[in-house]
Design an enzyme around this catalytic site. Sequence first.
Site, short mmCIF file in Angstrom:
data_model
loop_
_atom_site.label_atom_id
_atom_site.label_comp_id
_atom_site.label_asym_id
_atom_site.label_seq_id
_atom_site.Cartn_x
_atom_site.Cartn_y
_atom_site.Cartn_z
N ASP A 55 -8.91 3.72 -2.75
CA ASP A 55 -9.90 4.15 -1.75
C ASP A 55 -11.17 4.72 -2.37
OD1 ASP A 55 -8.09 3.29 0.07
OD2 ASP A 55 -7.31 5.27 0.56
N ASP A 71 0.86 -1.19 0.00
CA ASP A 71 0.00 0.00 0.00
C ASP A 71 0.89 1.25 0.00
OD1 ASP A 71 -2.28 1.60 0.28
OD2 ASP A 71 -2.43 1.30 2.44
N GLU A 101 2.69 5.20 -3.84
CA GLU A 101 2.67 6.18 -4.97
C GLU A 101 3.99 6.95 -5.05
OE1 GLU A 101 0.24 5.70 -2.80
OE2 GLU A 101 -0.92 4.51 -4.20
O1 MIG Z 1 -3.79 5.97 4.80
O2 MIG Z 1 -3.75 0.66 5.64
O3 MIG Z 1 -5.85 2.23 0.25
O4 MIG Z 1 -6.86 -0.04 1.53
O5 MIG Z 1 -6.93 -0.01 4.35
C1 MIG Z 1 -4.60 4.87 4.54
C2 MIG Z 1 -4.88 1.45 5.78
C3 MIG Z 1 -3.75 3.67 4.31
C4 MIG Z 1 -4.94 3.01 2.31
C5 MIG Z 1 -5.39 1.83 1.52
C6 MIG Z 1 -6.45 1.08 2.27
C7 MIG Z 1 -5.91 0.65 3.63
C8 MIG Z 1 -5.43 1.87 4.41
N1 MIG Z 1 -4.43 2.58 3.61
#
Ligand code: MIG
Length: 798
Positions: free
Chosen positions: A480, A404, A407
């Site tokens: 998201d 995650d 980016e």
């Molecule tokens: O700032 O890990 O897109 O799927 O549950 C949020 C917490 C960070 C973003 C991800 C989401 C995930 C969440 N993450």
Amino acid sequence: MQVTTSSGKYSAKHYPDTIREWKKEGNYFYFYTSETILEVRIISDKIVRFRYAADGKFQRDFSYAVSDRLEESPVNFGLREFEEAFELYTDALRVFIARDDMRLTITDPDGRIINQDEMGFHWQYYLQKGGKIVYCSKQIQEGERFYGMGDKPTDLNLFDKRIENYGTDAYGYQKDTDPLYRNIPFYYGLHKGMGYGIFFDNTFRTIFDFGKEREGTTSFWARGGEMNYYFIYGPELMKVAEAYTSITGTPELPPLWALGYQQCRWSYYPDKRVKEIAAEFRKREIPCDVIHLDIDYMEGFRCFTWSKEGFPEPAKMIKELADQGFKIVVIIDPGIKVDPEYGIYQQGTQQDYFCKRADGALMEGDVWPGKCVFPDYTNPEVRKWWAGLFKELVEMGVKGVWNDMNEPAVFEMGTFPEDVRHNYDGDAVSHRKAHNIYGHLMSKATAAGMRKFLMPNRPFVISRSCYAGAQRWSSLWTGDNVSSWDHLWLASIQCQRLAISGISFAGSDIGGFIGEPDGELYLRWIQLAVFHPLMRTHSASNETGFNQEPFSFGPEFEVLNKKFIQLRYQLLPYIYTTFRQYSKYGTPMLRPLSFVAQHDEKTLDRSHEFMMGDSLLVTHVSEPGMKAKELYLPEGQWYYYFNDQVYTGAQLITIPTPLDEMPLFVKAGAVIPNYDKIQYVEQRELSEEMILHVYYSDQIVSSSLYEDAGDHYGYKNGSYNDIRFKQTSDKQHFELRKKFFGQYKAAYKRHNVQVHGLPFKATQYVVDGKTFKLNNSNFAGGIVKIVVERNFETLVIK
Ligand code: MIG
């Protein structure tokens, strides 16, 4: 010619002047103007790469997108000189390069224009930041449509849109939000039945304008690097998709369990809760293969650690879940907590593996753990180190990893500042060039580690950001999204668009990540997601305590959610076969209608209907309380899945949409292999029969079934079966022929053949020459059921 003057940020625009000489080196051609060079590489009769050096010197020819398995197959190509232009030709293409300004005109062998430059190659100096902005512009042809570009949440046809690639954590994005998480600089054009693709392999921020800025002109540019693009001719869009995917690479087969249903939440915590969820699925007999652990399983969000309080004995928990058929996938973010006591931080610091600012200071930023540093995944040594870190997780029993925030996302700053330095595989660059491949290389390193340690089993990786080509090692989810009906459509669009952009293994957070769906929206989302290669529910309802599981919406919806998750499992052999086709030939698993029937104008702007694989056509139910949905069926005959009614295509039809059905159609003539009702993938082995649903047609129709062990790499050494079916029925008799190649020994012994839509009254059947009488037990609800040995070759019903 110069059309602009310089501003503080940019110089005037520069254009090529007259070509003075040319040379040929094998399948490479070079054209020289006074200061610039155009390189044209003939890759095959339909793929040509153009590379333009605006300052007369090419940069390193290096790509994170292009597969090292890309093979050149140039045949019968050559160059002809004309007064006005040079012509490069292959068996399928003619490329004219104008002598006086290097503009390209690409035609088919009959001289029909496929693609033509407007200004063609040009550039300007990026006075503010250094380097050049490199451009290419093309004329829009009459009636031209544009598709592709990864995950963009907008209409499938990109005409009149501007698209940007600069990976962004787009929390709660909406229709037309741009840029988004992924960076896929690849588009299709289609006009007069001719489809082509352009893949602009440049990792700087890229912008594509499809006639929005200037009517009649498509242009694309990057804020640095080279104008370097692949031109791919179809004319079929599906052929372009396959060629693009062969350039940027196809994935190995995933473990079959990863195509099962996956359950996720931010976060299931503590271990007891994870076990409860698992138990609920089994108790209610709702199929599920995977549970994901979001960031709270870690100790203070430190990657590769486990919360002492919440997950004191992870290996034990994972083992208990494994005994019930569950796989555990854990999240791993790029941010490494600045903590001198923390092993990963220590190693990374000692070995100088973290990204630095231009002035040499560490790139520090806040993410979940607080102040963090970030591995430079563009350094091969760092990737190796990172891959090695997964050893322990795998030893504990973890089967998959979820990447995650890559980016990369940083609180407050948004992402890294542009001055951050990156190794870029030995050719140091700033973040401007590395931004769009940061998450790409993080997931690459993650997958390398998981693959190594899980051997002989197959890894599963899911990642948020990537560049073109990440399908070689990772799946993805669309980020998201929001619990709204709009987002249901966006999910459909995004998954279709990703599939034609090389990335089939994708899904959305079912029910929406942000917000709370009601039972109806959740159900309609489950229905759609049955046909998305990745099927995962995820939600962020930690604070409100809202539950988002298939059994969270009351008994009525539970039954319906279960029915459709079961349908997913029944269809797994079909879905896996479709995955194999993708993995082997690059064929997108999801196909927008325009890709299914590009000769039919009426399909070109549709976005709701799509095909999953060769034989199933679906659309989602798009509004609350919807009683019926209008949809367009492409030409041919189609069976409505839930009652076998036959519809004729090439027209709009309306189909009722009660909650326990959805618009799902089977192409007449197809064979759809099914598993029995199972709770998780491994249970398929328990069945002695494999069901084959066959849909009668009086046309000759072929289908296939691919099977192997579903995990490990035996298939690479021939341990798989490739089964081909051919239906050759006519009005009085049904005939199915089967051809079998392969050496995999499947667990089932027989086929349970269920024939739908026979137009005549059947009395007997013949299996490989032996005749049997049909009796009452063979008929059920308009279907003829016949059990045959697995190795049958012909089945006739008369
Ligand atoms: O700032 O890990 O897109 O799927 O549950 C949020 C917490 C960070 C973003 C991800 C989401 C995930 C969440 N993450």
